[in-house]
Write a protein that holds these residues in place. Structure first.
Motif, PDB file in Angstrom:
ATOM      1  N   ALA A   1       0.677  -1.173   0.053  1.00  0.00           N
ATOM      2  CA  ALA A   1      -0.008   0.130  -0.043  1.00  0.00           C
ATOM      3  C   ALA A   1       0.924   1.338  -0.163  1.00  0.00           C
ATOM      4  CB  ALA A   1      -0.910  -0.078   1.274  1.00  0.00           C
ATOM      5  N   ASP A   2       2.080   1.251   0.691  1.00  0.00           N
ATOM      6  CA  ASP A   2       2.809   2.490   0.684  1.00  0.00           C
ATOM      7  C   ASP A   2       3.321   2.765  -0.682  1.00  0.00           C
ATOM      8  OD1 ASP A   2       2.691   2.446   3.397  1.00  0.00           O
ATOM      9  OD2 ASP A   2       4.408   1.384   3.907  1.00  0.00           O
ATOM     10  N   TRP A   3       3.983   1.747  -1.170  1.00  0.00           N
ATOM     11  CA  TRP A   3       4.409   1.571  -2.687  1.00  0.00           C
ATOM     12  C   TRP A   3       3.372   2.149  -3.761  1.00  0.00           C
ATOM     13  CZ3 TRP A   3       9.169   2.754  -3.348  1.00  0.00           C
ATOM     14  CH2 TRP A   3      10.201   2.095  -2.619  1.00  0.00           C
ATOM     15  N   ALA A   4       1.921   1.639  -3.422  1.00  0.00           N
ATOM     16  CA  ALA A   4       0.951   1.897  -4.573  1.00  0.00           C
ATOM     17  C   ALA A   4       0.956   3.221  -4.096  1.00  0.00           C
ATOM     18  CB  ALA A   4      -0.071   1.125  -3.921  1.00  0.00           C
ATOM     19  N   ALA A   5       0.860   4.022  -2.964  1.00  0.00           N
ATOM     20  CA  ALA A   5       0.616   5.520  -2.853  1.00  0.00           C
ATOM     21  C   ALA A   5       1.715   6.228  -3.490  1.00  0.00           C
ATOM     22  CB  ALA A   5       0.574   5.826  -1.198  1.00  0.00           C
ATOM     23  N   VAL A   6       3.016   5.743  -3.317  1.00  0.00           N
ATOM     24  CA  VAL A   6       4.288   6.497  -3.963  1.00  0.00           C
ATOM     25  C   VAL A   6       4.044   6.525  -5.655  1.00  0.00           C
ATOM     26  CG1 VAL A   6       6.700   6.360  -4.572  1.00  0.00           C
ATOM     27  CG2 VAL A   6       5.734   6.214  -2.038  1.00  0.00           C
ATOM     28  N   THR A   7       3.525   4.996  -5.963  1.00  0.00           N
ATOM     29  CA  THR A   7       3.716   5.117  -7.339  1.00  0.00           C
ATOM     30  C   THR A   7       2.488   6.224  -7.966  1.00  0.00           C
ATOM     31  OG1 THR A   7       4.036   2.813  -7.554  1.00  0.00           O
ATOM     32  CG2 THR A   7       2.788   3.583  -9.344  1.00  0.00           C
TER      33      THR A   7
ATOM     34  N   TRP B   1      -3.205  18.145 -10.923  1.00  0.00           N
ATOM     35  CA  TRP B   1      -2.877  18.907  -9.959  1.00  0.00           C
ATOM     36  C   TRP B   1      -3.841  18.418  -8.720  1.00  0.00           C
ATOM     37  CZ3 TRP B   1      -2.384  24.909  -9.444  1.00  0.00           C
ATOM     38  CH2 TRP B   1      -1.773  25.199  -8.270  1.00  0.00           C
ATOM     39  N   VAL B   2      -4.994  18.302  -9.079  1.00  0.00           N
ATOM     40  CA  VAL B   2      -6.056  17.666  -8.036  1.00  0.00           C
ATOM     41  C   VAL B   2      -5.420  16.017  -7.745  1.00  0.00           C
ATOM     42  CG1 VAL B   2      -8.370  16.726  -7.542  1.00  0.00           C
ATOM     43  CG2 VAL B   2      -7.966  18.854  -8.986  1.00  0.00           C
ATOM     44  N   ALA B   3      -4.975  15.314  -8.657  1.00  0.00           N
ATOM     45  CA  ALA B   3      -4.527  13.861  -8.343  1.00  0.00           C
ATOM     46  C   ALA B   3      -3.389  14.033  -7.617  1.00  0.00           C
ATOM     47  CB  ALA B   3      -4.468  13.159  -9.622  1.00  0.00           C
ATOM     48  N   TYR B   4      -2.503  15.097  -7.621  1.00  0.00           N
ATOM     49  CA  TYR B   4      -1.250  15.212  -7.032  1.00  0.00           C
ATOM     50  C   TYR B   4      -1.666  15.574  -5.493  1.00  0.00           C
ATOM     51  CZ  TYR B   4       2.464  17.930  -4.920  1.00  0.00           C
ATOM     52  OH  TYR B   4       3.458  18.291  -4.162  1.00  0.00           O
ATOM     53  N   ILE B   5      -2.496  16.427  -5.470  1.00  0.00           N
ATOM     54  CA  ILE B   5      -3.113  16.931  -4.040  1.00  0.00           C
ATOM     55  C   ILE B   5      -3.491  15.695  -3.091  1.00  0.00           C
ATOM     56  CG2 ILE B   5      -4.720  18.183  -2.693  1.00  0.00           C
ATOM     57  CD1 ILE B   5      -4.663  20.160  -5.058  1.00  0.00           C
ATOM     58  N   LEU B   6      -4.395  14.838  -3.769  1.00  0.00           N
ATOM     59  CA  LEU B   6      -4.919  13.707  -3.078  1.00  0.00           C
ATOM     60  C   LEU B   6      -3.903  12.382  -2.783  1.00  0.00           C
ATOM     61  CD1 LEU B   6      -8.413  13.366  -5.212  1.00  0.00           C
ATOM     62  CD2 LEU B   6      -7.778  14.240  -2.912  1.00  0.00           C
ATOM     63  N   ALA B   7      -3.177  12.345  -3.983  1.00  0.00           N
ATOM     64  CA  ALA B   7      -1.912  11.251  -3.855  1.00  0.00           C
ATOM     65  C   ALA B   7      -1.073  11.711  -2.690  1.00  0.00           C
ATOM     66  CB  ALA B   7      -1.100  11.161  -5.042  1.00  0.00           C
ATOM     67  N   ASN B   8      -0.562  13.027  -2.854  1.00  0.00           N
ATOM     68  CA  ASN B   8       0.429  13.468  -1.902  1.00  0.00           C
ATOM     69  C   ASN B   8      -0.045  13.347  -0.530  1.00  0.00           C
ATOM     70  OD1 ASN B   8       2.700  14.618  -1.014  1.00  0.00           O
ATOM     71  ND2 ASN B   8       2.200  16.910  -1.521  1.00  0.00           N
ATOM     72  N   SER B   9      -1.275  13.586  -0.046  1.00  0.00           N
ATOM     73  CA  SER B   9      -2.041  13.439   1.340  1.00  0.00           C
ATOM     74  C   SER B   9      -1.772  12.080   1.568  1.00  0.00           C
ATOM     75  CB  SER B   9      -3.365  13.948   1.029  1.00  0.00           C
ATOM     76  OG  SER B   9      -4.105  13.521   2.332  1.00  0.00           O
TER      77      SER B   9
ATOM     78  N   ALA C   1       0.802  10.516   4.632  1.00  0.00           N
ATOM     79  CA  ALA C   1       0.387   9.767   5.817  1.00  0.00           C
ATOM     80  C   ALA C   1       1.091   8.598   5.897  1.00  0.00           C
ATOM     81  CB  ALA C   1      -1.173   9.670   5.764  1.00  0.00           C
ATOM     82  N   ARG C   2       1.752   8.301   5.093  1.00  0.00           N
ATOM     83  CA  ARG C   2       2.433   6.780   5.257  1.00  0.00           C
ATOM     84  C   ARG C   2       3.936   6.842   5.343  1.00  0.00           C
ATOM     85  NH1 ARG C   2      -0.345   2.282   3.754  1.00  0.00           N
ATOM     86  NH2 ARG C   2      -2.524   2.576   3.265  1.00  0.00           N
TER      87      ARG C   2
ATOM     88  N   GLY D   1       8.315  10.181   1.137  1.00  0.00           N
ATOM     89  CA  GLY D   1       7.466   9.707   0.086  1.00  0.00           C
ATOM     90  C   GLY D   1       7.523  10.615  -1.034  1.00  0.00           C
ATOM     91  N   LEU D   2       7.642  11.963  -0.969  1.00  0.00           N
ATOM     92  CA  LEU D   2       7.752  12.771  -2.206  1.00  0.00           C
ATOM     93  C   LEU D   2       8.990  12.483  -2.882  1.00  0.00           C
ATOM     94  CD1 LEU D   2       6.837  15.274  -3.461  1.00  0.00           C
ATOM     95  CD2 LEU D   2       7.874  16.669  -2.197  1.00  0.00           C
ATOM     96  N   ALA D   3      10.177  12.315  -2.243  1.00  0.00           N
ATOM     97  CA  ALA D   3      11.521  12.087  -2.724  1.00  0.00           C
ATOM     98  C   ALA D   3      11.231  10.968  -3.563  1.00  0.00           C
ATOM     99  CB  ALA D   3      12.400  11.886  -1.550  1.00  0.00           C
TER     100      ALA D   3
END
Length: 286
Positions: free
Chosen positions: A54-60, A159-167, A171-172, A178-180
């Protein structure tokens, strides 16, 4: 700090636009993301082990959103002025704010934003003040470069997808780890496109130097300033100040690229900014 972040980000975009004749939009995107990834990985030094699927899915998801957002935005500013592109891109987060508000006043902000977009389109920014090359790809005055506008709107959606994915990623993962990692993935995804598009031009010392400067201006400085700003400002105030991004973009476009905005365009940008501010101020506390 927030104003400094906005100015750095948009002047970085303007410098990137000056590189388009050397390496093309795809080549410049690749340079920016690769240098940004190197910078973030060196500073954050994120762990690669001990993460769940799940962590890697969020990063992806965040990496794909970052790569797509930058690619679409650079395609937009290759065709239309920086101020207009950022104004159209801002509609993405604005729609997210309005959709989450569930208040009648949100219709007012949506109406103001649509009026601004109508002014941009009806006055025409392809022939009147052109893209990076000075003339855009469209026809005469009163005509809008539909491709450029479409790329800017698509960048807003990403940008919306980035905001949601970044959130989800934030959290993980601790700090900006995660951003790096996501930036590294975005760089890996964009590099083949950049190499295929620009080829040997990416190895030119001047292009490499300016590409590194773009990465610092567009990623290193803004992320650092925003990190410190968020420690001192409420999130709502931060979001309100970020609504001024089109002003920074218009200033950078004028000073670096010589893109002149007429009164209708300035009014259009002002309407979208007011709509964005209103949406932030009237959104539910939750």
């Amino acid at each position: 700090m927030v104003v400094g972040s906005a100015l750095s980000l948009q002047f970085g975009a303007a410098v990137a636009a000056t590189l388009f004749p050397r390496a093309g939009a795809l080549g410049v995107v690749a340079l920016r993301l690769v240098f940004s990834a190197v910078l973030l990985l060196a500073v954050c030094r994120p762990r690669l082990r001990g993460h769940s699927r799940a962590d890697w899915a969020a990063v992806t998801g965040l990496g794909v959103a970052l790569g797509a957002m930058n690619t679409l935005f650079y395609q937009a500013i290759e065709r239309i002025p920086l101020g207009a592109a950022v104004t159209l891109e801002l509609l993405g987060p604005l729609v997210l704010s309005v959709a989450g508000s569930r208040r009648l006043v949100s219709l007012l902000w949506a109406g103001l934003a649509l009026t601004g977009v109508y002014l941009l389109g009806s006055d025409g920014f392809s022939g009147s003040f052109g893209g990076v090359s000075g003339g855009g790809s469209g026809g005469g005055p009163g005509e809008i470069d539909l491709a450029g506008a479409g790329f800017a709107l698509a960048a807003g959606a990403m940008w919306v997808a980035y905001i949601l994915a970044n959130s989800r990623t934030g959290a993980r993962f601790p700090k900006a780890d995660g951003l790096a990692l996501a930036m590294a993935l975005a760089a890996v995804l964009s590099a083949p496109l950049g190499v295929a598009s620009a080829g040997r031009a990416l190895l030119d010392p001047v292009t490499l130097g300016l590409g590194a400067a773009v990465a610092v201006l567009s990623s290193g400085v803004p992320y650092t300033l925003e990190l410190f700003a968020l420690r001192r400002l409420p999130a709502a105030t931060f979001a309100l100040l970020m609504s001024l991004m089109p002003v920074a973009a218009a200033a950078a476009g004028f000073l670096v690229l010589g893109q002149r905005l007429e009164t209708p365009e300035l009014v259009a940008i002002a309407l979208v900014i007011v709509a964005s501010m209103g949406a932030v101020r009237t959104s539910p506390r939750a």
